[in-house]
Design a protein around this motif. Structure first.
Motif, PDB file in Angstrom:
ATOM      1  N   ASP A 113       4.950   1.953 -25.911  1.00 56.40           N
ATOM      2  CA  ASP A 113       5.820   2.264 -27.041  1.00 56.40           C
ATOM      3  C   ASP A 113       5.118   3.071 -28.132  1.00 56.40           C
ATOM      4  N   ARG A 114       3.820   3.261 -27.987  1.00 59.36           N
ATOM      5  CA  ARG A 114       3.103   4.069 -28.983  1.00 59.36           C
ATOM      6  C   ARG A 114       3.532   5.528 -28.871  1.00 59.36           C
ATOM      7  N   ILE A 115       3.442   6.228 -29.981  1.00 61.28           N
ATOM      8  CA  ILE A 115       3.889   7.619 -30.005  1.00 61.28           C
ATOM      9  C   ILE A 115       2.783   8.544 -29.508  1.00 61.28           C
ATOM     10  N   MET A 116       3.117   9.326 -28.490  1.00 64.70           N
ATOM     11  CA  MET A 116       2.207  10.322 -27.940  1.00 64.70           C
ATOM     12  C   MET A 116       2.318  11.629 -28.726  1.00 64.70           C
ATOM     13  N   TYR A 117       3.525  11.915 -29.224  1.00 64.03           N
ATOM     14  CA  TYR A 117       3.744  13.148 -29.981  1.00 64.03           C
ATOM     15  C   TYR A 117       4.997  13.006 -30.827  1.00 64.03           C
ATOM     16  N   SER A 118       4.922  13.560 -32.034  1.00 61.26           N
ATOM     17  CA  SER A 118       6.079  13.678 -32.919  1.00 61.26           C
ATOM     18  C   SER A 118       5.725  14.737 -33.957  1.00 61.26           C
ATOM     19  N   GLU A 119       6.743  15.211 -34.643  1.00 64.54           N
ATOM     20  CA  GLU A 119       6.471  16.166 -35.718  1.00 64.54           C
ATOM     21  C   GLU A 119       7.571  16.123 -36.753  1.00 64.54           C
ATOM     22  N   ILE A 120       7.204  16.526 -37.962  1.00 62.26           N
ATOM     23  CA  ILE A 120       8.160  16.723 -39.046  1.00 62.26           C
ATOM     24  C   ILE A 120       7.797  18.025 -39.752  1.00 62.26           C
ATOM     25  N   ASP A 121       8.768  18.578 -40.434  1.00 58.47           N
ATOM     26  CA  ASP A 121       8.544  19.765 -41.250  1.00 58.47           C
ATOM     27  C   ASP A 121       8.395  19.305 -42.687  1.00 58.47           C
ATOM     28  N   VAL A 122       7.245  19.592 -43.279  1.00 56.00           N
ATOM     29  CA  VAL A 122       7.001  19.230 -44.673  1.00 56.00           C
ATOM     30  C   VAL A 122       6.965  20.528 -45.481  1.00 56.00           C
ATOM     31  N   ARG A 123       8.137  20.924 -45.919  1.00 59.84           N
ATOM     32  CA  ARG A 123       8.282  22.124 -46.745  1.00 59.84           C
ATOM     33  C   ARG A 123       7.605  23.339 -46.129  1.00 59.84           C
ATOM     34  N   GLY A 124       7.880  23.536 -44.844  1.00 60.29           N
ATOM     35  CA  GLY A 124       7.359  24.706 -44.144  1.00 60.29           C
ATOM     36  C   GLY A 124       6.058  24.474 -43.398  1.00 60.29           C
ATOM     37  N   LEU A 125       5.412  23.328 -43.608  1.00 59.59           N
ATOM     38  CA  LEU A 125       4.181  23.001 -42.881  1.00 59.59           C
ATOM     39  C   LEU A 125       4.532  22.085 -41.719  1.00 59.59           C
ATOM     40  N   ARG A 126       4.131  22.473 -40.516  1.00 62.21           N
ATOM     41  CA  ARG A 126       4.361  21.637 -39.342  1.00 62.21           C
ATOM     42  C   ARG A 126       3.315  20.525 -39.343  1.00 62.21           C
ATOM     43  N   VAL A 127       3.780  19.279 -39.425  1.00 56.98           N
ATOM     44  CA  VAL A 127       2.894  18.121 -39.410  1.00 56.98           C
ATOM     45  C   VAL A 127       3.191  17.346 -38.136  1.00 56.98           C
ATOM     46  N   MET A 128       2.219  17.334 -37.226  1.00 55.65           N
ATOM     47  CA  MET A 128       2.338  16.616 -35.964  1.00 55.65           C
ATOM     48  C   MET A 128       1.628  15.276 -36.109  1.00 55.65           C
ATOM     49  N   MET A 129       2.140  14.280 -35.392  1.00 56.72           N
ATOM     50  CA  MET A 129       1.602  12.938 -35.526  1.00 56.72           C
ATOM     51  C   MET A 129       1.590  12.244 -34.178  1.00 56.72           C
ATOM     52  N   SER A 130       0.558  11.398 -33.950  1.00 56.16           N
ATOM     53  CA  SER A 130       0.505  10.603 -32.721  1.00 56.16           C
ATOM     54  C   SER A 130      -0.394   9.395 -32.905  1.00 56.16           C
ATOM     55  N   ASP A 131      -0.179   8.421 -32.011  1.00 56.38           N
ATOM     56  CA  ASP A 131      -1.149   7.345 -31.854  1.00 56.38           C
ATOM     57  C   ASP A 131      -2.170   7.875 -30.866  1.00 56.38           C
ATOM     58  N   MET A 132      -3.436   7.702 -31.138  1.00 54.51           N
ATOM     59  CA  MET A 132      -4.467   8.203 -30.238  1.00 54.51           C
ATOM     60  C   MET A 132      -4.491   7.379 -28.957  1.00 54.51           C
ATOM     61  N   PRO A 133      -4.700   8.057 -27.824  1.00 52.61           N
ATOM     62  CA  PRO A 133      -4.810   7.310 -26.564  1.00 52.61           C
ATOM     63  C   PRO A 133      -6.099   6.494 -26.544  1.00 52.61           C
ATOM     64  N   ASP A 134      -6.131   5.530 -25.659  1.00 52.61           N
ATOM     65  CA  ASP A 134      -7.302   4.661 -25.532  1.00 52.61           C
ATOM     66  C   ASP A 134      -8.579   5.478 -25.417  1.00 52.61           C
ATOM     67  N   GLY A 135      -9.591   5.089 -26.179  1.00 53.52           N
ATOM     68  CA  GLY A 135     -10.902   5.710 -26.058  1.00 53.52           C
ATOM     69  C   GLY A 135     -11.146   6.902 -26.966  1.00 53.52           C
ATOM     70  N   LEU A 136     -10.110   7.424 -27.631  1.00 49.92           N
ATOM     71  CA  LEU A 136     -10.315   8.552 -28.538  1.00 49.92           C
ATOM     72  C   LEU A 136     -10.296   8.051 -29.977  1.00 49.92           C
ATOM     73  N   PRO A 137     -11.147   8.617 -30.823  1.00 55.07           N
ATOM     74  CA  PRO A 137     -11.289   8.100 -32.186  1.00 55.07           C
ATOM     75  C   PRO A 137     -10.109   8.469 -33.089  1.00 55.07           C
ATOM     76  N   ALA A 138      -9.834   7.593 -34.029  1.00 55.37           N
ATOM     77  CA  ALA A 138      -8.874   7.841 -35.104  1.00 55.37           C
ATOM     78  C   ALA A 138      -9.300   6.979 -36.273  1.00 55.37           C
ATOM     79  N   THR A 139     -10.379   7.358 -36.913  1.00 59.94           N
ATOM     80  CA  THR A 139     -10.912   6.617 -38.036  1.00 59.94           C
ATOM     81  C   THR A 139     -10.206   7.072 -39.303  1.00 59.94           C
ATOM     82  N   VAL A 140      -9.678   6.128 -40.069  1.00 60.27           N
ATOM     83  CA  VAL A 140      -8.996   6.481 -41.308  1.00 60.27           C
ATOM     84  C   VAL A 140      -9.926   7.339 -42.153  1.00 60.27           C
ATOM     85  N   GLY A 141      -9.423   8.463 -42.586  1.00 66.24           N
ATOM     86  CA  GLY A 141     -10.216   9.420 -43.343  1.00 66.24           C
ATOM     87  C   GLY A 141     -10.664  10.576 -42.470  1.00 66.24           C
ATOM     88  N   ASP A 142     -10.842  10.331 -41.183  1.00 67.71           N
ATOM     89  CA  ASP A 142     -11.249  11.366 -40.237  1.00 67.71           C
ATOM     90  C   ASP A 142     -10.159  11.610 -39.195  1.00 67.71           C
TER      91      ASP A 142
END
Length: 141
Positions: free
Chosen positions: A51-80
């Protein structure tokens, strides 16, 4: 074109809904890991992340902002957990730029065809910046 990619460790859906509400936009291209074709190396942990998100996106005033939950084993440290995405309709140009990064970078995913793109790769450069390389548009079909 370039875009921003935000990475999360399980709370991407919450963040996506939060940002969409703030900017009064509708998320696009939402896909979960469970919707991806099955992998022969899938683990029980991978199934638990369906159920975790592999890919999503929103438009923030013309900027494409993509978002995902990182797959197992890949880093996602808050701030980085922010990446730069380089998108191109020229696969050879994308390959050439990726190749320039390769010798001094940690390759998370070699630039190759995936079920969502004819060319996609991820790496962390020698300064710790994460880059995504994407040929064409994200394919959901």
């Amino acid at each position: 074109m370039t875009a921003i990619f935000l990475h999360f460790t399980g709370n991407c859906r919450e963040a996506l809904d939060y940002y969409a509400e703030i900017f009064e936009v509708t998320p696009k291209g939402v896909a979960t890991y469970g919707e991806a074709p099955p992998s022969p190396n899938a683990s029980e942990e991978s199934a638990a992340n369906a159920d975790r998100i592999m890919y999503s996106e929103i438009d923030v005033r013309g900027l494409r902002v993509m978002m995902s939950d990182m797959p197992d084993g890949l880093p996602a440290t808050v701030g980085d957990n922010v990446s730069i995405v380089l998108e191109s309709d020229n696969l050879e140009d994308l390959k050439a730029i990726f190749a320039k990064f390769e010798k001094d970078s940690k390759i998370y995913m070699p630039l190759a065809e995936t079920f969502w793109s004819k060319g996609y790769g991820m790496l962390g450069d020698k300064f710790g910046t994460q880059w995504h390389f994407s040929y064409g548009d994200f394919r959901t079909e």
